[in-house]
Design an enzyme around this catalytic site. Structure first.
Site, short mmCIF file in Angstrom:
data_model
loop_
_atom_site.label_atom_id
_atom_site.label_comp_id
_atom_site.label_asym_id
_atom_site.label_seq_id
_atom_site.Cartn_x
_atom_site.Cartn_y
_atom_site.Cartn_z
N LYS A 149 0.97 -1.14 0.07
CA LYS A 149 0.10 0.06 0.00
C LYS A 149 1.06 1.15 -0.38
CE LYS A 149 -3.41 2.14 2.91
NZ LYS A 149 -4.36 2.44 3.93
N HIS A 154 -0.29 4.72 -0.33
CA HIS A 154 -0.98 5.73 0.06
C HIS A 154 -1.25 5.70 1.47
CE1 HIS A 154 -4.12 3.10 -1.00
NE2 HIS A 154 -5.10 3.67 -0.12
#
Ligand SMILES: O=P(O)(O)OC[C@H]1O[C@H](OP(=O)(O)OP(=O)(O)O)[C@H](O)[C@@H]1O
Length: 228
Positions: free
Chosen positions: A113, A115
């Site tokens: 991930k 963000h």
């Protein structure tokens, strides 16, 4: 076999977590039994499971700071067990042995991930912490090796592993079981609620409808099992 171990086997069978029949494993072996912790999928089952793991953890005497559950099946286990430990471990012991920290837990993502908060680890920080990995089962040990790597990269020190069942099965190219290989490679212990031998004892000594699988399980144990 201890009472909680027998109860674990009963609950695992009731929830279709421990199944009997014919199952093809990742290793290609055809196994007469299979454990799928994904079927501990009710609050009631998780409460039960939390208690069985907690009992095995407390009995191990292991000193740790954080529980780590590898994605995916380790995630609800880590959450359930840390919650149960904070309820069942006597307050005095929580203060003296576990830093009164409320049994922190963490887990990883399978997908990267980039963000938001980013990173691969969710939950408690592992930095400088003694980490106990919790999972349902070790087959070849891949999930545990990946977890050890990830935990070390995040500053944690793995002090042990706890699984529900130790299949007591040798690897493809060795006389050691995956559990023994992990011990040899990393130097920490792998604890379990039950071993395959406990399941065999259960089928021998109780009036289980699954007694019919005893010959196949015993044959499988003789063929692929670790020597005692
Ligand atoms: O010792 P191994 O050969 O790694 O096998 C055991 C691992 O396999 C399963 O997870 P899986 O990797 O299938 O992921 P999941 O939890 O998302 O089902 C299981 O929950 C263990 O983590």
């Amino acid at each position: 076999m201890l009472e909680y171990q027998e109860n674990f086997i009963k609950v695992a069978i009731e929830n279709d977590v421990l199944k009997f029949g014919s199952f093809k494993l990742k290793s290609g072996r055809i196994s007469p039994f299979f454990l799928n912790a994904g079927n501990f999928n009710t609050g009631k089952a998780l409460l039960n499971v939390g208690e069985f793991y907690s009992e095995a953890i407390v009995r191990s005497g292991l000193d740790f700071d954080v529980l780590f559950g590898p994605a995916y099946k380790g995630i609800p286990l880590a959450a359930a067990v840390s919650s149960t430990l904070s309820r069942v471990v006597p307050i005095e012991l929580q203060k003296t042995k576990y830093n009164n920290a409320g049994f922190p837990f963490a887990f990883d993502r399978k997908e990267k991930k980039d963000h938001g908060e980013g990173g691969m680890i969710i939950g408690s920080s592992l930095q400088g912490k003694k980490v106990l990995i919790i999972d349902d089962v070790i087959t070849a040990g891949t999930a545990i090796r990946n977890s050890v790597d990830l935990i070390q990269k995040n500053g944690g020190i793995v002090v042990g592993v706890i699984v529900a069942i130790d299949r007591q099965e040798i690897g493809a190219d060795s006389d050691l079981s995956a559990v023994e290989e992990i011990k040899k490679e990393f130097g920490f212990n792998v604890y379990s609620i039950v071993q395959l031998d406990s399941v065999i004892e259960f089928l021998k000594t109780t009036e289980s409808e699954h007694k019919q699988f005893l010959p196949q399980i015993t044959d499988y144990r003789n063929k692929y099992g670790v020597k005692l």
